[in-house]
Design a protein around this motif. Structure first.
Motif, mmCIF file in Angstrom:
data_model
loop_
_atom_site.group_PDB
_atom_site.id
_atom_site.type_symbol
_atom_site.label_atom_id
_atom_site.label_comp_id
_atom_site.label_asym_id
_atom_site.label_seq_id
_atom_site.Cartn_x
_atom_site.Cartn_y
_atom_site.Cartn_z
ATOM 1 N N ARG A 1 -9.951 -10.430 -1.174
ATOM 2 C CA ARG A 1 -8.918 -11.441 -0.956
ATOM 3 C C ARG A 1 -8.888 -11.916 0.497
ATOM 4 O O ARG A 1 -8.586 -13.075 0.772
ATOM 5 N N ARG A 2 -9.181 -11.033 1.406
ATOM 6 C CA ARG A 2 -9.253 -11.483 2.796
ATOM 7 C C ARG A 2 -10.370 -12.503 2.966
ATOM 8 O O ARG A 2 -10.231 -13.492 3.708
ATOM 9 N N ALA A 3 -11.470 -12.289 2.262
ATOM 10 C CA ALA A 3 -12.628 -13.169 2.398
ATOM 11 C C ALA A 3 -12.484 -14.473 1.619
ATOM 12 O O ALA A 3 -12.961 -15.528 2.072
ATOM 13 N N TYR A 4 -11.833 -14.428 0.456
ATOM 14 C CA TYR A 4 -11.834 -15.591 -0.436
ATOM 15 C C TYR A 4 -10.449 -16.154 -0.728
ATOM 16 O O TYR A 4 -10.326 -17.093 -1.525
ATOM 17 N N GLY A 5 -9.416 -15.607 -0.125
ATOM 18 C CA GLY A 5 -8.073 -16.082 -0.409
ATOM 19 C C GLY A 5 -7.456 -15.328 -1.573
ATOM 20 O O GLY A 5 -7.998 -14.338 -2.068
ATOM 21 N N ALA A 6 -6.320 -15.830 -2.024
ATOM 22 C CA ALA A 6 -5.535 -15.125 -3.040
ATOM 23 C C ALA A 6 -6.113 -15.350 -4.436
ATOM 24 O O ALA A 6 -5.465 -15.919 -5.329
ATOM 25 N N VAL A 7 -7.357 -14.894 -4.633
ATOM 26 C CA VAL A 7 -7.984 -15.040 -5.948
ATOM 27 C C VAL A 7 -7.295 -14.107 -6.938
ATOM 28 O O VAL A 7 -6.799 -13.030 -6.559
ATOM 29 N N PRO A 8 -7.229 -14.492 -8.211
ATOM 30 C CA PRO A 8 -6.621 -13.604 -9.217
ATOM 31 C C PRO A 8 -7.458 -12.345 -9.415
ATOM 32 O O PRO A 8 -8.693 -12.395 -9.377
ATOM 33 N N ILE A 9 -6.765 -11.232 -9.615
ATOM 34 C CA ILE A 9 -7.424 -9.970 -9.924
ATOM 35 C C ILE A 9 -6.985 -9.566 -11.327
ATOM 36 O O ILE A 9 -5.792 -9.379 -11.582
ATOM 37 N N HIS A 10 -7.937 -9.435 -12.223
ATOM 38 C CA HIS A 10 -7.660 -9.146 -13.628
ATOM 39 C C HIS A 10 -7.918 -7.669 -13.938
ATOM 40 O O HIS A 10 -8.889 -7.089 -13.450
ATOM 41 N N ALA A 11 -7.072 -7.092 -14.775
ATOM 42 C CA ALA A 11 -7.259 -5.720 -15.244
ATOM 43 C C ALA A 11 -6.404 -5.508 -16.472
ATOM 44 O O ALA A 11 -5.486 -6.296 -16.766
ATOM 45 N N HIS A 12 -6.689 -4.449 -17.202
ATOM 46 C CA HIS A 12 -5.801 -4.054 -18.285
ATOM 47 C C HIS A 12 -4.461 -3.649 -17.680
ATOM 48 O O HIS A 12 -4.385 -3.123 -16.565
ATOM 49 N N GLU A 13 -3.388 -3.867 -18.416
ATOM 50 C CA GLU A 13 -2.048 -3.636 -17.872
ATOM 51 C C GLU A 13 -1.837 -2.178 -17.442
ATOM 52 O O GLU A 13 -1.172 -1.918 -16.427
ATOM 53 N N THR A 14 -2.407 -1.240 -18.174
ATOM 54 C CA THR A 14 -2.256 0.169 -17.797
ATOM 55 C C THR A 14 -3.010 0.470 -16.513
ATOM 56 O O THR A 14 -2.512 1.192 -15.642
ATOM 57 N N ALA A 15 -4.206 -0.078 -16.376
ATOM 58 C CA ALA A 15 -4.983 0.139 -15.154
ATOM 59 C C ALA A 15 -4.257 -0.439 -13.950
ATOM 60 O O ALA A 15 -4.175 0.201 -12.886
ATOM 61 N N ALA A 16 -3.718 -1.647 -14.077
ATOM 62 C CA ALA A 16 -3.005 -2.263 -12.960
ATOM 63 C C ALA A 16 -1.791 -1.424 -12.564
ATOM 64 O O ALA A 16 -1.519 -1.210 -11.376
ATOM 65 N N GLU A 17 -1.089 -0.930 -13.559
ATOM 66 C CA GLU A 17 0.106 -0.120 -13.308
ATOM 67 C C GLU A 17 -0.231 1.179 -12.574
ATOM 68 O O GLU A 17 0.563 1.679 -11.780
ATOM 69 N N ARG A 18 -1.437 1.710 -12.810
ATOM 70 C CA ARG A 18 -1.802 3.019 -12.253
ATOM 71 C C ARG A 18 -2.697 2.934 -11.022
ATOM 72 O O ARG A 18 -3.086 3.970 -10.469
ATOM 73 N N THR A 19 -3.040 1.732 -10.579
ATOM 74 C CA THR A 19 -4.002 1.598 -9.483
ATOM 75 C C THR A 19 -3.501 2.230 -8.193
ATOM 76 O O THR A 19 -4.255 2.932 -7.499
ATOM 77 N N ILE A 20 -2.254 2.000 -7.840
ATOM 78 C CA ILE A 20 -1.744 2.537 -6.576
ATOM 79 C C ILE A 20 -1.695 4.059 -6.626
ATOM 80 O O ILE A 20 -2.154 4.746 -5.698
ATOM 81 N N LEU A 21 -1.165 4.622 -7.708
ATOM 82 C CA LEU A 21 -1.091 6.082 -7.819
ATOM 83 C C LEU A 21 -2.475 6.700 -7.808
ATOM 84 O O LEU A 21 -2.725 7.692 -7.105
ATOM 85 N N ALA A 22 -3.405 6.121 -8.568
ATOM 86 C CA ALA A 22 -4.770 6.656 -8.594
ATOM 87 C C ALA A 22 -5.405 6.565 -7.211
ATOM 88 O O ALA A 22 -6.115 7.483 -6.775
ATOM 89 N N GLY A 23 -5.157 5.472 -6.512
ATOM 90 C CA GLY A 23 -5.715 5.313 -5.169
ATOM 91 C C GLY A 23 -5.129 6.295 -4.177
ATOM 92 O O GLY A 23 -5.850 6.854 -3.343
ATOM 93 N N GLU A 24 -3.843 6.520 -4.266
ATOM 94 C CA GLU A 24 -3.203 7.479 -3.355
ATOM 95 C C GLU A 24 -3.702 8.893 -3.609
ATOM 96 O O GLU A 24 -3.885 9.671 -2.659
ATOM 97 N N ARG A 25 -3.946 9.223 -4.855
ATOM 98 C CA ARG A 25 -4.487 10.545 -5.162
ATOM 99 C C ARG A 25 -5.895 10.695 -4.591
ATOM 100 O O ARG A 25 -6.262 11.751 -4.076
ATOM 101 N N ALA A 26 -6.681 9.627 -4.674
ATOM 102 C CA ALA A 26 -8.019 9.665 -4.086
ATOM 103 C C ALA A 26 -7.939 9.825 -2.575
ATOM 104 O O ALA A 26 -8.692 10.612 -1.972
ATOM 105 N N GLN A 27 -7.038 9.111 -1.951
ATOM 106 C CA GLN A 27 -6.883 9.234 -0.502
ATOM 107 C C GLN A 27 -6.424 10.630 -0.112
ATOM 108 O O GLN A 27 -6.866 11.159 0.918
ATOM 109 N N ASP A 28 -5.594 11.241 -0.924
ATOM 110 C CA ASP A 28 -5.175 12.621 -0.647
ATOM 111 C C ASP A 28 -6.370 13.572 -0.663
ATOM 112 O O ASP A 28 -6.470 14.477 0.180
ATOM 113 N N ARG A 29 -7.294 13.362 -1.603
ATOM 114 C CA ARG A 29 -8.477 14.213 -1.661
ATOM 115 C C ARG A 29 -9.348 14.015 -0.421
ATOM 116 O O ARG A 29 -9.862 14.987 0.149
#
Length: 283
Positions: free
Chosen positions: A78-106
């Motif tokens: 998005r920094r490179a191309y602007g506010a392009v839409p990001i598509h995902a299944h609704e469950t994946a989108a809902e869990r992206t932040i939590l999954a990412g934070e868990r990865a960062q914790d590791r």
């Protein structure tokens, strides 16, 4: 050139870190980027490679599921191309932040990992265009289908079908360079049924792009479906015989994948069995 054309206006780049695949699909109305790699820094390299390919600007992003090695480049794209839409299944989108934070914790705990700093520095950006079962994206002279075939690697897996050139981007529902990744958010008993849906979306001539590893075909998909099915059936059989979850890996004579790759498959599988499928051993 990292991006190689595997079908008409479909390019795949296979990156060393995680052996992850990033895919481009081009139509007259835009260029879709499927998965964005594992950090802001890694995604900057992807952007450079897209621009070097010279087939257009990214107008949309697809995340095949929520894991960080497929989503942590969202912010940089998005920094490179602007506010392009990001598509995902609704469950994946809902869990992206939590999954990412868990990865960062590791990564925070692993002071020796060479990618630690770039993973920790990444801003997590979830998808903002979601769907529940299927959606069609119009790229002008071609359409791209996003399908949630069911649960398997995660609860929010999607596959991308490009019907005019018989391509299926399978995400981590299919892996070529390692056994399928059974993590602590997988659904091992449902995964075979989900792969049955993928088989229904392919033909003998299909190009199948796994989440990691080399591009494969329907025959590879059939073999992996049978292997994943054997894991599921073995879990059910062992539980039905009264074998405890902690003993199951060693109790089976043979598994289709190394036992070390199946610890969480067994644990998750036992947890997901219905009460009628579990039988405790008699004392």
């Amino acid at each position: 050139m990292p991006f190689l054309e595997v079908a008409d206006r479909v390019w795949v780049a296979r990156y060393d870190w995680f052996d992850v695949n990033v895919t481009l699909v081009r139509g007259s109305g835009g260029l879709l980027l499927v998965d964005t790699h594992a950090s802001t820094r890694a995604a900057a390299g992807v952007v450079d490679d897209v621009r070097a390919l010279g087939v257009g600007e990214v107008t949309g992003v697809i995340n095949t599921h929520e894991h960080f090695d497929h989503t942590f480049g969202n912010h940089e794209v998005r920094r490179a191309y602007g506010a392009v839409p990001i598509h995902a299944h609704e469950t994946a989108a809902e869990r992206t932040i939590l999954a990412g934070e868990r990865a960062q914790d590791r990564y925070r705990e692993d002071l020796d990992d060479p990618h630690r700093d770039e993973v920790l520095a990444t801003e997590i950006v979830p998808a903002d265009h979601t769907f529940s079962s299927a959606v069609v994206l119009d790229l002008g002279d071609r359409v791209v289908e996003l399908v949630h075939p069911g649960r398997g690697h995660t609860a929010g897996d999607l596959v991308v079908r490009v019907p005019d050139c018989d391509v299926l981007l399978a995400g981590d529902l299919v892996e070529e360079s390692a056994p399928p990744a059974y993590g602590d958010d997988c659904y091992p008993l449902e995964w075979p049924w989900t792969l049955d849906i993928l088989l229904g979306l392919t033909t003998s001539a299909s190009v199948v792009v796994p989440g990691h590893g080399a591009v494969v075909d329907r025959e590879f998909l059939e073999v992996q479906r049978n292997q994943v099915g054997l894991v599921a059936q073995s879990i059910r059989d062992l539980a039905g015989r009264g074998v405890r979850a902690e003993d199951a890996l060693e109790a089976a004579e043979e598994w289709p994948f190394p036992r070390a790759a199946l610890t969480l498959a067994v644990r998750r599988g036992y947890a997901q069995l219905t009460r009628g499928e579990r039988r405790l051993p008699l004392a």
